[in-house]
Design an enzyme around this catalytic site. Structure first.
Site, short mmCIF file in Angstrom:
data_model
loop_
_atom_site.label_atom_id
_atom_site.label_comp_id
_atom_site.label_asym_id
_atom_site.label_seq_id
_atom_site.Cartn_x
_atom_site.Cartn_y
_atom_site.Cartn_z
N SER A 1 7.03 2.20 0.91
CA SER A 1 5.71 2.49 0.32
C SER A 1 5.75 3.05 -1.09
O SER A 1 4.70 3.24 -1.70
CB SER A 1 4.94 3.46 1.22
N LYS B 1 3.73 1.29 -3.70
CA LYS B 1 2.31 1.57 -3.98
C LYS B 1 2.09 2.21 -5.35
O LYS B 1 0.96 2.23 -5.84
CB LYS B 1 1.72 2.42 -2.86
N SER C 1 -0.80 6.88 2.57
CA SER C 1 0.02 5.68 2.34
C SER C 1 -0.55 4.48 3.08
O SER C 1 0.16 3.73 3.74
CB SER C 1 1.48 5.92 2.76
#
Length: 319
Positions: free
Chosen positions: A97, A100, A154
Site C-alpha cells: 500500500s 498509494k 489504506s
C-alpha cells in the site's frame, strides 16, 4: 507539523552503486540503471536542477548493520542530501500500500479536491485481507474525503474510486502513475494498480519510493493528510442517506503504538502489508534542528520487526 521543504524529485547517480551482494550481475545492473537515468535526464528540461537537490547513494552507508533484517531500508536527508543508511536501495520489491503515495500525488496534483465522486461497482474488492475504507457503490464523497480514506485506513476501494474518477479505469490511471514515476527518475518502478495489491509486474525500490515521496511532500494537502491521526467523513450513500465514518491512521508512530527515538519527530507516512510484500513503511520525520528526513523499510517479516527496524534506522539520524 512543520512543513517539509520542497525538493525537485529526480537524481543523477554519479558513482557505482553496491547493494551488498558484490555480484557482477548486480554491478552490471546498477551501471545500466545509471545510464538509463542519465538518458532520461537529458530529455527533461529541468535536468540541471536534479542532482543538486537529491541524495546520491554510494553503497557505503551503514550496510554492515545486521540488526536491520528487512530486505531493504534507507534513510535520506532531505536538507543535508546525506544518505544516513542504506540496505539494498535498488532492489525491486513489492511496495504493497505504499503504492498509494503515487495515487495521492496524482490526485492532489492533477485533480480537484472538491470534486464529488460517486463510487462505482469496480470498488468492490473481495481479496482476503485487503484493507478497505468501506465505501460502497452509490456512495458520493469528495475527492478530499477519498484521499483520507485512501491514506489513513489504506482503503483499496478508495484508490479504485480515485483512479476511475480521474482516468476512467484503473489501467489508464496506472499508465499515468508510470509516466509520473518515469518523470521523477523512478526508473525501477512499475505500477499496474492504484492500491498495491500484489501483482508480479507491480514493483518499486526503496530509492524510487524516496523520489516519489519526496515529490508528494511538495504539496501541503499531502502533508496534512499523512499527518492526520483520525478523520471523520460524512457523505451520502446510494439512497441519499447521510453516512458517517471515522478513519484512523495505521501508522503506529502517529497512533501511539510505537515511539520514535528521542530527538526525532515523525511527521507522517504510509504503511503497506501483503503476504508477498511483507511489512513496509515510509516516513517523513524531523530532527530537533528542523532538518527533514525520508526513511523507508521494505519487506520486514512482521509488523513488530518493521517498527523495530524503522526505529533503529531513524535513530541513526541523531546517534
Amino acid at each position: 507539523m512543520r512543513k517539509i521543504r520542497n525538493i525537485t524529485a529526480v537524481c543523477l547517480l554519479t558513482g557505482l552503486v553496491l547493494s551488498g551482494c558484490g555480484r557482477q550481475s548486480q554491478i552490471t545492473y546498477e551501471s545500466t540503471r545509471m545510464e538509463t537515468m542519465a538518458e532520461d535526464m537529458q530529455e527533461n528540461s529541468q535536468a540541471d536542477s536534479f542532482a543538486k537537490n537529491l541524495c546520491v547513494v554510494t553503497g557505503a552507508e551503514g550496510e554492515a548493520d545486521a540488526s536491520v533484517t528487512a530486505e531493504a531500508a534507507a534513510v535520506f536527508g532531505v536538507d543535508t542530501k546525506e544518505v544516513i543508511f542504506q540496505k539494498n536501495p535498488f532492489e525491486r520489491l513489492y511496495p504493497a500500500s505504499i503504492t498509494k503515495i503515487m495515487t495521492a500525488l496524482i490526485a492532489i496534483r492533477d485533480g480537484n479536491l472538491s470534486d464529488m465522486v460517486t463510487v462505482g461497482p469496480e470498488t468492490v474488492i473481495t481479496e482476503t485481507g485487503a484493507s478497505l475504507a468501506h465505501i460502497n457503490p452509490g456512495d458520493t464523497l469528495t475527492m478530499e474525503q477519498l484521499l483520507y480514506g485512501l491514506m489513513l485506513p489504506s482503503g483499496n476501494d478508495a484508490g479504485v474510486a480515485i483512479a476511475v474518477h480521474m482516468a476512467g479505469s484503473t489501467e489508464a490511471f496506472a499508465e499515468k502513475m508510470n509516466e509520473t514515476a518515469h518523470a521523477l527518475g523512478a526508473t525501477d518502478t512499475h505500477f499496474v494498480n492504484p492500491h498495491g495489491l500484489s501483482d508480479e509486474d507491480h514493483y518499486t525500490t526503496a530509492y524510487d519510493l524516496y523520489l516519489i515521496f519526496n515529490e508528494a511532500l511538495k504539496y501541503p494537502e499531502f502533508q496534512k493528510i499523512i499527518g492526520t491521526v483520525s478523520y471523520q467523513a460524512q457523505y451520502t450513500d446510494g439512497t441519499g442517506q447521510t453516512k458517517t465514518q471515522e478513519w484512523k491512521n495505521s501508522n503506529q508512530y502517529l497512533n501511539g503504538k510505537s515511539k520514535a527515538p528521542d530527538g526525532i519527530t515523525v511527521l507522517g507516512g504510509k504503511t503497506g502489508t501483503t503476504r508477498a510484500a511483507g511489512s513496509c513503511l515510509i516516513l517523513g520525520s524531523q530532527d530537533e534542528s528542523g532538518n527533514d528526513y525520508i526513511s523507508v523499510v521494505l519487506k520486514a517479516e512482521s509488523r513488530d520487526v518493521l517498527y523495530d527496524n524503522m526505529t533503529k534506522i531513524i535513530g541513526k539520524i541523531v546517534n
